[in-house]
Design an enzyme around this catalytic site. Structure first.
Site, mmCIF file in Angstrom:
data_model
loop_
_atom_site.group_PDB
_atom_site.id
_atom_site.type_symbol
_atom_site.label_atom_id
_atom_site.label_comp_id
_atom_site.label_asym_id
_atom_site.label_seq_id
_atom_site.Cartn_x
_atom_site.Cartn_y
_atom_site.Cartn_z
ATOM 1 N N LYS A 170 9.376 42.223 83.377
ATOM 2 C CA LYS A 170 10.840 42.600 83.661
ATOM 3 C C LYS A 170 11.184 43.493 82.455
ATOM 4 O O LYS A 170 12.038 44.360 82.589
ATOM 5 C CB LYS A 170 11.563 41.331 83.566
ATOM 6 N N LYS A 226 0.547 43.510 81.763
ATOM 7 C CA LYS A 226 0.887 43.006 82.794
ATOM 8 C C LYS A 226 2.270 43.553 83.727
ATOM 9 O O LYS A 226 3.190 43.939 82.724
ATOM 10 C CB LYS A 226 1.175 41.157 82.829
ATOM 11 N N LYS A 269 5.455 38.642 71.606
ATOM 12 C CA LYS A 269 6.850 38.757 71.683
ATOM 13 C C LYS A 269 7.380 38.961 69.979
ATOM 14 O O LYS A 269 8.473 39.782 69.776
ATOM 15 C CB LYS A 269 7.731 37.847 72.297
HETATM 16 P P1 TYM Z 1 8.869 33.725 83.522
HETATM 17 O O1 TYM Z 1 9.993 33.533 83.947
HETATM 18 O O2 TYM Z 1 8.256 34.607 82.423
HETATM 19 O O3 TYM Z 1 7.944 34.209 84.867
HETATM 20 C C1 TYM Z 1 8.082 33.205 86.179
HETATM 21 C C2 TYM Z 1 6.763 33.167 86.904
HETATM 22 O O4 TYM Z 1 6.278 34.471 86.835
HETATM 23 C C3 TYM Z 1 4.968 34.706 86.693
HETATM 24 N N1 TYM Z 1 4.883 36.092 86.427
HETATM 25 C C4 TYM Z 1 3.747 36.811 87.017
HETATM 26 N N2 TYM Z 1 2.675 36.322 87.723
HETATM 27 C C5 TYM Z 1 1.843 37.227 88.056
HETATM 28 N N3 TYM Z 1 1.930 38.764 87.602
HETATM 29 C C6 TYM Z 1 2.899 39.086 86.898
HETATM 30 N N4 TYM Z 1 2.817 40.328 86.339
HETATM 31 C C7 TYM Z 1 3.941 38.090 86.151
HETATM 32 N N5 TYM Z 1 4.840 38.173 85.561
HETATM 33 C C8 TYM Z 1 5.494 36.795 85.749
HETATM 34 C C9 TYM Z 1 4.948 33.717 85.493
HETATM 35 O O5 TYM Z 1 3.629 33.311 85.162
HETATM 36 C C10 TYM Z 1 5.891 32.426 86.028
HETATM 37 O O6 TYM Z 1 5.073 31.758 86.733
HETATM 38 N N6 TYM Z 1 7.841 30.016 80.707
HETATM 39 C C11 TYM Z 1 8.031 30.254 82.229
HETATM 40 C C12 TYM Z 1 9.376 29.516 82.912
HETATM 41 C C13 TYM Z 1 9.060 28.097 82.778
HETATM 42 C C14 TYM Z 1 8.597 27.029 83.649
HETATM 43 C C15 TYM Z 1 8.532 26.047 83.049
HETATM 44 C C16 TYM Z 1 7.482 27.563 84.537
HETATM 45 C C17 TYM Z 1 9.951 27.427 81.992
HETATM 46 N N7 TYM Z 1 9.732 25.983 82.046
HETATM 47 C C18 TYM Z 1 8.065 24.627 83.574
HETATM 48 C C19 TYM Z 1 6.560 26.240 84.951
HETATM 49 C C20 TYM Z 1 7.007 24.927 84.523
HETATM 50 C C21 TYM Z 1 8.263 31.669 82.211
HETATM 51 O O7 TYM Z 1 8.972 32.299 81.138
HETATM 52 O O8 TYM Z 1 8.187 32.138 83.240
#
Ligand code: TYM
Length: 336
Positions: free
Chosen positions: A206, A203, A115
């Site tokens: 969004k 990957k 990022k």
């Molecule tokens: P975030 O919001 O970017 O993504 C949410 C979840 O979706 C999964 N994900 C994917 N899985 C498979 N293939 C993809 N292309 C893909 N894109 C996204 C991510 O792995 C995630 O599980 N930091 C985290 C949010 C968070 C969190 C936490 C999660 C904050 N605190 C505590 C667990 C526990 C995040 O940015 O996910």
């Protein structure tokens, strides 16, 4: 009682990657274990403001929570739904953990490197993001954290920070399980990483601009089907599951297995050696568009009131657990 916990940011409508990598696995695990474990599902809204928000944050938060219910989450007394910023202990523990995390380990975080790469300036939140996430997990003593593969490194960091804290200040934190144990708990052989449809080396994200690259959960089913039909594959001319050499076709096999809830081996057995990629694409397109049509229909039946009622109970519960752990932490470091 053990705790399963996960969060999904609410920056925009979610992608099929979020759905298959995190939302659906969490719903399946919650429905399987919620009689015997706490299930914490929250929106990390403080993480959301680190980057750009597409649309209105409040609308996005509400919609993200509705997604869980539309995906079939069965709520009982052990299922807790909350918003991160409504529990101030998250911000406070983040500061304390900042004083335990090291610049070296934080600088190695892949997401931060990606990022910030090539940018003349990036906000401190992008760098500190994984420490806030560690706090999200450790405040609730969560052992299982179902996330997509891209977040494994952050869960491991949480484990390392907790271990270091316990070593320095006494046994305060429950360690989240190792990546291998997490993957096993999720019932798969490896983590899920759904790929970008046009550029399967990356990957599905969004933030990718090209619309054909990603399937959004509010895409019209027919439009989603078209995107699958135009997905980039390869010129080998024969279906084979090999995520390194043939990421496009392997991604489609993976999507098919997750959407139809069939083991990947069974899907590979069915399609390996097949020379007509179009046939495979058609089957994936039908499975995905059918899934989206069902999901979108269910989404219209989930009311705002239902979500706000769950938030009111969930946030009271979360505040209680988080404040108790925070006090333990404050005492351990000498602040109380
Ligand atoms: P975030 O919001 O970017 O993504 C949410 C979840 O979706 C999964 N994900 C994917 N899985 C498979 N293939 C993809 N292309 C893909 N894109 C996204 C991510 O792995 C995630 O599980 N930091 C985290 C949010 C968070 C969190 C936490 C999660 C904050 N605190 C505590 C667990 C526990 C995040 O940015 O996910």
């Amino acid at each position: 009682m053990k705790t399963i916990l996960t969060g999904i940011r609410a920056n925009s409508v979610l992608t099929l990657g979020n759905y298959l990598g995190a939302l659906l696995p969490m719903v399946r695990l919650a429905n399987k274990y919620s009689e015997e474990m706490n299930v914490n599902i929250f929106v990390p809204d403080l993480h959301s403001i680190v980057g750009e928000i597409d649309g209105d944050l409040q609308d996005n938060i509400l919609r993200t929570l509705k997604y869980y219910l539309a995906a079939g989450l069965q709520v009982n007394k052990n299922v807790h739904i909350y918003r991160q910023s409504f529990i101030p202990a998250h911000s406070e523990i983040c500061w304390i953990l900042n004083c335990v995390a090291t610049m070296g380990e934080m600088s190695r975080m892949t997401q931060y490197k990606e990022k910030s790469e090539g940018k003349s300036s990036c906000n401190v939140g992008i760098f500190d993001y994984p420490v806030l996430m560690a706090g999200d997990i450790l405040l609730y003593s969560a052992e299982y954290v179902p996330v997509g593969e891209d977040q494994f490194q952050h869960v491991e960091l949480a484990r390392n920070i907790a271990e270091r804290f316990n070593h320095r200040f006494g046994e305060v934190f429950v360690l989240p399980k190792t990546t291998d144990e997490q993957v096993k708990f999720m019932g798969s052989e490896s983590g899920v990483r759904i790929r970008d449809l046009s550029n399967p080396e990356k990957k599905m994200s969004k933030s990718t601009v090209a619309a054909g690259s990603k399937i959004m959960l509010d895409d019209e089913p027919a439009r989603a089907a078209k995107k699958i039909m135009s997905a980039t594959t390869d010129s080998f001319g024969e279906v084979q599951y090999d995520i390194q050499e043939r990421p496009g076709i392997s991604n489609l096999l993976r999507i098919l297995s997750l959407v139809t809830d069939k083991p990947i081996e069974a899907v590979i057995d069915r399609w390996a050696g097949e020379t007509r990629y179009g046939e495979l694409k058609k089957e994936v397109a039908e499975a995905v568009s059918g899934m989206l049509a069902d999901f979108q229909a269910k989404l219209t039946t989930v009311s705002d009131t239902e979500v706000f009622e769950l938030l009111s109970v969930g946030e009271e519960y979360a505040r209680g657990v988080a404040e108790k752990k925070l006090l333990e932490v404050q005492k351990a470091v000498g602040l109380r």
